[in-house]
Design an enzyme around this catalytic site. Structure first.
Site, PDB file in Angstrom:
ATOM      1  N   SER A 146       0.793  -1.228   0.000  1.00 56.61           N
ATOM      2  CA  SER A 146       0.000   0.000   0.000  1.00 56.61           C
ATOM      3  C   SER A 146       0.828   1.282   0.000  1.00 56.61           C
ATOM      4  O   SER A 146       0.371   2.297  -0.511  1.00 56.61           O
ATOM      5  CB  SER A 146      -0.967  -0.005   1.186  1.00 56.61           C
ATOM      6  OG  SER A 146      -0.269  -0.228   2.388  1.00 56.61           O
ATOM      7  N   HIS A 174      -5.188  -3.105  -3.267  1.00 53.05           N
ATOM      8  CA  HIS A 174      -4.770  -2.174  -4.318  1.00 53.05           C
ATOM      9  C   HIS A 174      -4.614  -2.830  -5.691  1.00 53.05           C
ATOM     10  O   HIS A 174      -4.213  -2.173  -6.645  1.00 53.05           O
ATOM     11  CB  HIS A 174      -3.461  -1.483  -3.921  1.00 53.05           C
ATOM     12  CG  HIS A 174      -3.592  -0.705  -2.654  1.00 53.05           C
ATOM     13  ND1 HIS A 174      -4.114   0.562  -2.613  1.00 53.05           N
ATOM     14  CD2 HIS A 174      -3.325  -1.043  -1.366  1.00 53.05           C
ATOM     15  CE1 HIS A 174      -4.134   0.988  -1.359  1.00 53.05           C
ATOM     16  NE2 HIS A 174      -3.668   0.024  -0.582  1.00 53.05           N
ATOM     17  N   LYS A 206     -11.772   1.114  -2.687  1.00 55.08           N
ATOM     18  CA  LYS A 206     -10.678   1.685  -3.462  1.00 55.08           C
ATOM     19  C   LYS A 206     -11.071   1.696  -4.947  1.00 55.08           C
ATOM     20  O   LYS A 206     -11.902   2.495  -5.339  1.00 55.08           O
ATOM     21  CB  LYS A 206      -9.392   0.946  -3.132  1.00 55.08           C
ATOM     22  CG  LYS A 206      -8.973   1.340  -1.711  1.00 55.08           C
ATOM     23  CD  LYS A 206      -7.897   0.565  -1.063  1.00 55.08           C
ATOM     24  CE  LYS A 206      -7.679   1.149   0.338  1.00 55.08           C
ATOM     25  NZ  LYS A 206      -7.013   0.253   1.255  1.00 55.08           N
TER      26      LYS A 206
HETATM   27  C1  PLP Z   1      -7.003   0.134   2.694  1.00 54.57           C
HETATM   28  C2  PLP Z   1      -6.417  -1.191   3.007  1.00 54.57           C
HETATM   29  C3  PLP Z   1      -7.052  -2.063   3.882  1.00 54.57           C
HETATM   30  C4  PLP Z   1      -8.251  -1.652   4.695  1.00 54.57           C
HETATM   31  O1  PLP Z   1      -9.376  -1.539   3.917  1.00 54.57           O
HETATM   32  P1  PLP Z   1     -10.583  -0.601   4.409  1.00 54.57           P
HETATM   33  O2  PLP Z   1     -11.741  -1.042   3.625  1.00 54.57           O
HETATM   34  O3  PLP Z   1     -10.148   0.802   4.113  1.00 54.57           O
HETATM   35  O4  PLP Z   1     -10.731  -0.844   5.889  1.00 54.57           O
HETATM   36  C5  PLP Z   1      -6.518  -3.324   4.043  1.00 54.57           C
HETATM   37  N1  PLP Z   1      -5.395  -3.692   3.401  1.00 54.57           N
HETATM   38  C6  PLP Z   1      -4.739  -2.865   2.569  1.00 54.57           C
HETATM   39  C7  PLP Z   1      -3.498  -3.334   1.889  1.00 54.57           C
HETATM   40  C8  PLP Z   1      -5.215  -1.585   2.362  1.00 54.57           C
HETATM   41  O5  PLP Z   1      -4.546  -0.744   1.595  1.00 54.57           O
END
Ligand code: PLP
Length: 358
Positions: A146, A174, A206
């Site tokens: 991330s 991602h 995302k």
């Molecule tokens: C954003 C993210 C999460 C958490 O997801 P949310 O839906 O925002 O709680 C988990 N793992 C990774 C790698 C992320 O980037």
């Protein structure tokens, strides 16, 4: 984005495909609220689970090529579920050092012992396996990291998992929606089967432009989660309207493949431009393009100077990233135009010259 009345060109959102404001998603969301109301009223196992949730679970299972999928209210909660419910007491969890905070927290919360291997270093992982004697082992990794944007060595990890009889679970927050032929993510891009990567976690907030998350796996894994995962059982189901909107987003993945292609071409354009400017981009093939600053002070100064030029990028500092690796985490989106990426490059070039002259 408009912040305190000032319009800024933003390069810090994870809305990679530009779907969060898509008219089809808004329409689906409103129709979902008309039909189901706003709140779900209770947990999935009580009466919060609607046919809209169920349909989305079936679509996600089919899309990822797994037997079943299970929805969660957030990726954080899905990760807590994945690690705590799928590994038993006296078991061992192996995590990449740079895994997302939610996976690290999940490892601490699990009854099992946690080991953290060197980033993307399969040899380091194998050495840890050589010292552990247990029938109950799990490898957990981000698909796309991330804060760095690089992709995990999934093929080698799946081999090590097989060799050591460990369960491999990939958090594709991602990658899902962005990578692979159909947008199914980093596992599809690596050409790996559901036998090689049995458990996938994907987020819906995302690239999908909605909210929530899912885990896709075979039926036994999903049943285990339903029976044992406390972050699934003891929380209110996400609103059904979100599920309806997410189904619409899944359809757009198929019909608007140009979004993935446009994003990929913007990433290429940005990387080429940055390399011509001599910027120290970290090596990432994805929409996450971090520019290494080193000190937190320098990263903050950069972000501030960009902001004065009308560009919004977030400075990411320790403890979110390791010491002395503060950075600008630049993210690109299919909602950007080439001209906007060029504006960013111009501003970064100016930053470089200003620093050289200071
Ligand atoms: C954003 C993210 C999460 C958490 O997801 P949310 O839906 O925002 O709680 C988990 N793992 C990774 C790698 C992320 O980037």
């Amino acid at each position: 984005m408009v912040i305190e009345g000032k319009r800024l060109l933003a390069f810090n959102s994870n809305d990679y495909l530009g779907l969060a404001n898509h008219p089809e998603l808004k329409k689906a969301f409103i129709a979902g609220a008309e039909k189901w109301g706003v709140g779900s009223g209770s947990a999935h196992l009580v009466t919060g689970h609607t046919t809209a949730h169920h349909q989305l679970e079936e679509e996600l299972a089919a899309f990822t090529g797994r037997e079943k999928a299970l929805l969660f209210s957030s990726g954080y909660m899905a990760n807590l579920a994945m690690v705590t419910a799928l590994i038993e007491k006296n078991g061992h969890v192996f995590e990449d050092r740079l895994n997302h905070a939610s996976l690290i927290d999940a490892g601490h919360l699990a009854a099992a012992k946690m080991h953290r291997y060197q980033h993307a270093d399969v040899a380091s992982l194998q050495r840890m396996f050589d010292r552990v004697e247990s029938p109950n082992k799990m490898i957990v990794t981000d698909g796309v990291f991330s804060m760095d944007g690089d992709i995990a060595p999934l093929k080698q990890l799946s081999q090590v998992a097989q060799d050591n009889d460990a369960l491999l679970a990939v958090d594709d927050a991602h990658g899902f929606g962005v990578l692979g032929e159909t947008g199914a993510g980093s596992i599809e891009q690596a050409g790996l089967s559901s036998r090689q990567v049995p458990v996938i976690m994907g987020t819906l907030g995302k690239a999908m432009g909605c909210a929530g998350a899912f885990i896709a796996a075979d039926e036994v894994v999903i049943e285990t989660l339903i029976q044992k995962a406390r972050s699934y059982i003891y929380t209110t189901a996400q609103p059904a309207a979100i599920a309806v909107a997410t189904s619409a987003a899944l359809k757009l993945l198929e019909t608007e493949a140009w979004r993935r292609q446009h994003l990929a071409s913007l990433v290429e354009r940005f990387k080429q431009g940055a390399s011509q400017l001599g910027l120290s981009l970290m090596p990432s093939p994805t929409a996450i393009q971090p520019l290494l600053a080193g000190s937190s002070q320098r990263a903050i100064a950069w972000a501030e100077q960009l902001r004065q030029r009308g560009i919004l990028v977030t400075a990411i500092r320790p403890p979110t990233v390791p010491k002395d690796t503060a950075r600008l985490r630049i993210t690109l989106s299919a909602a950007h135009t080439e001209e906007q990426v060029d504006r960013l490059l111009q501003a970064l070039g100016q930053l470089n010259r200003d620093e050289a002259n200071a």
